[in-house]
Scaffold this motif. Structure first.
Motif, short mmCIF file in Angstrom:
data_model
loop_
_atom_site.label_atom_id
_atom_site.label_comp_id
_atom_site.label_asym_id
_atom_site.label_seq_id
_atom_site.Cartn_x
_atom_site.Cartn_y
_atom_site.Cartn_z
N UNK A 12 0.82 -1.21 0.00
CA UNK A 12 0.00 0.00 0.00
C UNK A 12 0.85 1.25 0.00
N UNK A 13 1.94 1.25 0.77
CA UNK A 13 2.85 2.39 0.80
C UNK A 13 3.53 2.56 -0.56
N UNK A 17 3.21 5.82 -2.99
CA UNK A 17 4.36 6.52 -3.58
C UNK A 17 4.27 6.59 -5.08
N UNK A 18 3.81 5.51 -5.71
CA UNK A 18 3.68 5.47 -7.16
C UNK A 18 2.64 6.49 -7.64
N UNK A 19 1.48 6.48 -7.03
CA UNK A 19 0.41 7.40 -7.43
C UNK A 19 0.83 8.85 -7.18
N UNK A 20 1.52 9.09 -6.08
CA UNK A 20 1.95 10.45 -5.75
C UNK A 20 2.94 11.01 -6.76
N UNK A 21 3.64 10.15 -7.47
CA UNK A 21 4.67 10.62 -8.40
C UNK A 21 4.18 10.72 -9.83
N UNK A 22 2.96 10.32 -10.08
CA UNK A 22 2.42 10.50 -11.42
C UNK A 22 1.69 11.83 -11.44
N UNK A 23 0.99 12.10 -12.48
CA UNK A 23 0.28 13.35 -12.58
C UNK A 23 -0.99 13.36 -11.74
N UNK A 24 -1.26 12.26 -11.05
CA UNK A 24 -2.41 12.17 -10.15
C UNK A 24 -2.00 12.67 -8.77
N UNK A 25 -2.94 13.24 -8.02
CA UNK A 25 -2.58 13.69 -6.66
C UNK A 25 -2.43 12.50 -5.72
N UNK A 26 -1.59 12.65 -4.74
CA UNK A 26 -1.39 11.59 -3.76
C UNK A 26 -0.76 12.18 -2.51
N UNK A 48 12.31 1.86 1.49
CA UNK A 48 12.45 1.16 0.21
C UNK A 48 11.10 1.11 -0.52
N UNK A 49 10.04 0.79 0.21
CA UNK A 49 8.72 0.69 -0.42
C UNK A 49 8.27 2.02 -1.02
N UNK A 50 8.33 3.09 -0.22
CA UNK A 50 7.82 4.37 -0.70
C UNK A 50 8.75 4.98 -1.75
N UNK A 51 10.05 4.85 -1.58
CA UNK A 51 10.99 5.41 -2.55
C UNK A 51 10.90 4.69 -3.88
N UNK A 52 10.82 3.37 -3.85
CA UNK A 52 10.74 2.64 -5.12
C UNK A 52 9.44 2.95 -5.84
N UNK A 53 8.34 3.04 -5.12
CA UNK A 53 7.08 3.41 -5.76
C UNK A 53 7.11 4.81 -6.32
N UNK A 54 7.63 5.76 -5.54
CA UNK A 54 7.67 7.15 -5.98
C UNK A 54 8.62 7.33 -7.15
N UNK A 55 9.78 6.68 -7.10
CA UNK A 55 10.74 6.77 -8.21
C UNK A 55 10.16 6.13 -9.46
N UNK A 56 9.49 5.00 -9.32
CA UNK A 56 8.88 4.35 -10.47
C UNK A 56 7.81 5.26 -11.08
#
Length: 143
Positions: A12-13, A17-26, A48-56
């Motif tokens: 979930x984290x 992170x993934x959604x927050x780094x796209x053009x969608x709000x998060x 690791x979970x949040x950084x990898x999601x956000x970087x992706x």
């Protein structure tokens, strides 16, 4: 070995992170900070979970820009945050992507870097480092 609940929480984290780094709000920073504060998980797996999601997510946004530039070429951008991102990228190149964590301008930076065909691997590294730095600061402040 982690329980299924722990794996689901880290997933979930990652998704936050993934959604927050796209053009969608998060709001991955709020969720990450809350999880740090609760102390139920070690900092490293959360990081690791949040950084990898956000970087992706930032890398996906970069690739969206890359792909869309081939389909719909524009000569200029019109939104102020896009123009600012373009100026930064033209001045600093992929190093500007260290600022990919910034609200309002971080996502356009990633998108426009792709649109401008920034150096792929260096851009990916700068996005990863920029995103990781934000969460390291949160660990220092909250953790």
């Amino acid at each position: 070995m982690m329980e299924l609940g722990a794996e689901a929480t880290l997933l979930g984290l990652f998704i936050s992170g993934l959604v927050s780094a796209t053009l969608l709000p998060g709001g991955s920073e709020a969720l990450f900070s809350y999880m740090l504060y609760q102390g139920q998980f070690a900092e490293f797996p959360l990081f690791i979970a949040v950084t990898s999601g956000n970087a992706l997510g930032g890398m996906i946004t970069f690739l969206m820009g890359w792909w869309l530039a081939t389909r719909y070429p524009l000569k200029t951008f019109d939104k102020p945050q896009h123009l600012r991102a373009q100026r930064w990228l033209e001045q600093w190149g992929p190093l500007a992507l260290l600022l990919s964590w910034l609200p309002l301008v971080g996502d356009p930076l990633c998108f426009i870097a792709g649109w401008l065909r920034g150096r792929f691997w260096l851009s990916m590294l700068m996005i990863l480092l920029g995103k990781a730095a934000r969460y390291l600061v949160l660990i220092a402040v909250v953790g």
